[in-house]
Design a protein around this motif. Structure first.
Motif, PDB file in Angstrom:
ATOM      1  N   TYR A  67       0.834  -1.212   0.000  1.00  0.00           N
ATOM      2  CA  TYR A  67       0.000   0.000   0.000  1.00  0.00           C
ATOM      3  C   TYR A  67       0.860   1.250   0.000  1.00  0.00           C
ATOM      4  O   TYR A  67       0.546   2.235  -0.663  1.00  0.00           O
ATOM      5  CB  TYR A  67      -0.967  -0.015   1.200  1.00  0.00           C
ATOM      6  N   GLU A  71       0.791   4.099  -2.882  1.00  0.00           N
ATOM      7  CA  GLU A  71       0.475   5.486  -2.519  1.00  0.00           C
ATOM      8  C   GLU A  71       1.386   6.489  -3.223  1.00  0.00           C
ATOM      9  O   GLU A  71       1.041   7.637  -3.425  1.00  0.00           O
ATOM     10  CB  GLU A  71       0.637   5.686  -0.994  1.00  0.00           C
ATOM     11  N   LYS A  95      -3.077  -6.134  -5.687  1.00  0.00           N
ATOM     12  CA  LYS A  95      -4.150  -6.055  -4.695  1.00  0.00           C
ATOM     13  C   LYS A  95      -4.196  -4.643  -4.096  1.00  0.00           C
ATOM     14  O   LYS A  95      -5.269  -4.062  -3.925  1.00  0.00           O
ATOM     15  CB  LYS A  95      -3.869  -7.092  -3.596  1.00  0.00           C
ATOM     16  N   ALA A  96      -3.022  -4.093  -3.797  1.00  0.00           N
ATOM     17  CA  ALA A  96      -2.972  -2.737  -3.239  1.00  0.00           C
ATOM     18  C   ALA A  96      -3.478  -1.721  -4.270  1.00  0.00           C
ATOM     19  O   ALA A  96      -4.187  -0.768  -3.935  1.00  0.00           O
ATOM     20  CB  ALA A  96      -1.546  -2.406  -2.812  1.00  0.00           C
ATOM     21  N   ALA A  98      -5.696  -2.259  -6.458  1.00  0.00           N
ATOM     22  CA  ALA A  98      -7.122  -2.474  -6.716  1.00  0.00           C
ATOM     23  C   ALA A  98      -7.994  -1.453  -5.994  1.00  0.00           C
ATOM     24  O   ALA A  98      -9.091  -1.129  -6.427  1.00  0.00           O
ATOM     25  CB  ALA A  98      -7.514  -3.889  -6.307  1.00  0.00           C
ATOM     26  N   ARG A  99      -7.484  -0.926  -4.867  1.00  0.00           N
ATOM     27  CA  ARG A  99      -8.248   0.095  -4.127  1.00  0.00           C
ATOM     28  C   ARG A  99      -8.397   1.374  -4.933  1.00  0.00           C
ATOM     29  O   ARG A  99      -9.270   2.176  -4.674  1.00  0.00           O
ATOM     30  CB  ARG A  99      -7.471   0.472  -2.867  1.00  0.00           C
ATOM     31  N   ARG A 100      -7.450   1.561  -5.864  1.00  0.00           N
ATOM     32  CA  ARG A 100      -7.383   2.863  -6.536  1.00  0.00           C
ATOM     33  C   ARG A 100      -7.771   2.833  -8.002  1.00  0.00           C
ATOM     34  O   ARG A 100      -8.163   3.842  -8.558  1.00  0.00           O
ATOM     35  CB  ARG A 100      -5.968   3.440  -6.389  1.00  0.00           C
ATOM     36  N   GLN A 101      -7.620   1.672  -8.661  1.00  0.00           N
ATOM     37  CA  GLN A 101      -7.959   1.627 -10.093  1.00  0.00           C
ATOM     38  C   GLN A 101      -8.117   0.185 -10.569  1.00  0.00           C
ATOM     39  O   GLN A 101      -7.672  -0.756  -9.914  1.00  0.00           O
ATOM     40  CB  GLN A 101      -6.856   2.313 -10.926  1.00  0.00           C
ATOM     41  N   SER A 127      -9.800  -7.206 -10.357  1.00  0.00           N
ATOM     42  CA  SER A 127      -9.362  -5.811 -10.517  1.00  0.00           C
ATOM     43  C   SER A 127      -8.337  -5.623 -11.620  1.00  0.00           C
ATOM     44  O   SER A 127      -7.840  -4.516 -11.808  1.00  0.00           O
ATOM     45  CB  SER A 127      -8.762  -5.331  -9.199  1.00  0.00           C
TER      46      SER A 127
END
Ligand code: SAM
Length: 321
Positions: A67, A71, A95-96, A98-101, A127
């Protein structure tokens, strides 16, 4: 989805490289040829051997810091992975992300077997869209770069310390070549195995089970299979050596007796004296500061670095400027 297959290593090229390598004073074979179907499967086994801490260290870094790494990236981006292998560790980054795009993930592999493993390994992730390239590193990267949309950044992954297979000058040139296909603001996540005690390094490349030996000897089996050669595998021995000057672990195949091998597909025979070796792979080891220097000398800035202390290994985020 795969791009239309181009045979990445036509037999003629393989034959020419084998002839070229085995007629040098220090006989050698290019390490990229270690990865046929059997070699790619054996590499997966190596990566879980207790003595080979490298892959687990890399995976720990990605799992713990995925993550944080994500970031720091400018979005939207496309991910290209050079020599993905099975892609198992890459899951943590994807996976990290996937939270953003939703991510287009492009593994670039010379080995169709590794590419198929990667697709199986990551195919369950909603994702991502996987577009595999059965290509040499820089050819594949140029294609990915050419296909990206104008608003998309590129994140290149070169994990597992595969850069260590190049000697230092060639590794630097490779970083410059990568930089040459990128735009300012694109990034490269670079995995480098750090120097550690020599006995520990040698054990990692000469495990007691003999899996690395099989991986190495399989290159001779490949020459027998693809070029009709008559290498007798029991008469070659796997050897791992540390080269102090180069700061690398070298893998060799040592001839246990005087012998002549015929390679009809490459149109020549090669003689070995007892104890003579074929050099098949080098794995260079680095200091963490050296990576900052390498980044600066190849048109990148090292934005951040994450280290595994259990098995010293660094992941460094290099940003193109
Ligand atoms: C040491 S393995 C590392 C695999 C994975 N990245 C990891 O960290 O576990 C190197 C991978 O790069 C691929 N490879 C080697 N030379 C290549 C080349 N010139 N172009 C594309 N892929 C290559 C091999 O097939 C192999 O899967």
């Amino acid at each position: 989805m795969l791009t239309p297959a181009i045979t990445a290593q036509p037999v003629l090229e393989f034959a020419a490289d084998v002839r070229d390598g085995l007629t040098k004073p220090q006989k050698e074979l290019l390490s990229k040829y270690l990865y046929d179907d059997v070699g790619s499967a054996l590499f997966e086994v190596i990566s879980v051997l207790p003595e080979y801490g490298l892959t687990r260290a890399d995976e720990r870094v990605l799992q713990r810091n995925g993550y944080d790494i994500v970031e720091r990236l400018s979005l939207p981006l496309v991910v290209a992975e050079l020599g993905s292998g099975s892609g198992k560790k890459t899951r943590w980054l994807l996976k990290a992300l996937a939270r953003r795009q939703h991510t287009a993930y492009c593994p670039i592999e010379i080995s169709p077997t590794a590419l198929a493993m990667c697709k199986r390994e990551l195919g369950d992730m909603d994702s991502i869209s996987i577009v595999g390239f059965e290509r040499e590193y820089l050819d594949g990267l140029a294609e990915v770069a050419a296909r990206r949309k104008s608003n998309q950044h590129l994140l290149v992954l070169f994990l597992g310390s595969t850069i260590g297979n190049f000697d230092r000058p060639a590794g630097m040139q490779f970083l410059r070549d990568i930089r040459g296909t990128l735009l300012p603001g694109d990034s490269l996540l670079l995995g480098t195995d750090l120097l550690k005690p020599i006995p520990q390094l040698l054990e990692a490349y000469a495990d007691p089970l003999g899996v690395t030996a099989a991986f190495n000897k399989n290159l001779l089996a490949r020459i027998n299979h693809d070029l009709g050669a008559d290498f007798e595998l029991p008469y070659f021995e796997h050897v791992a050596r540390f080269n102090n000057q180069a700061r690398s672990v070298e893998m060799h195949l040592m001839s246990k007796r005087e012998q002549t091998v015929t390679i009809p597909g490459a149109g020549f025979s090669v003689r070995f004296v007892e104890g003579e070796t074929i050099w098949t792979e080098s794995s260079h080891k680095y200091s963490k500061d050296e990576v900052f220097q390498m980044a600066g000398d190849s048109g990148f800035r090292c934005e951040a670095q994450w280290i595994d202390t259990e098995w010293p290994f660094a992941e460094s985020l290099l940003v193109a400027h």
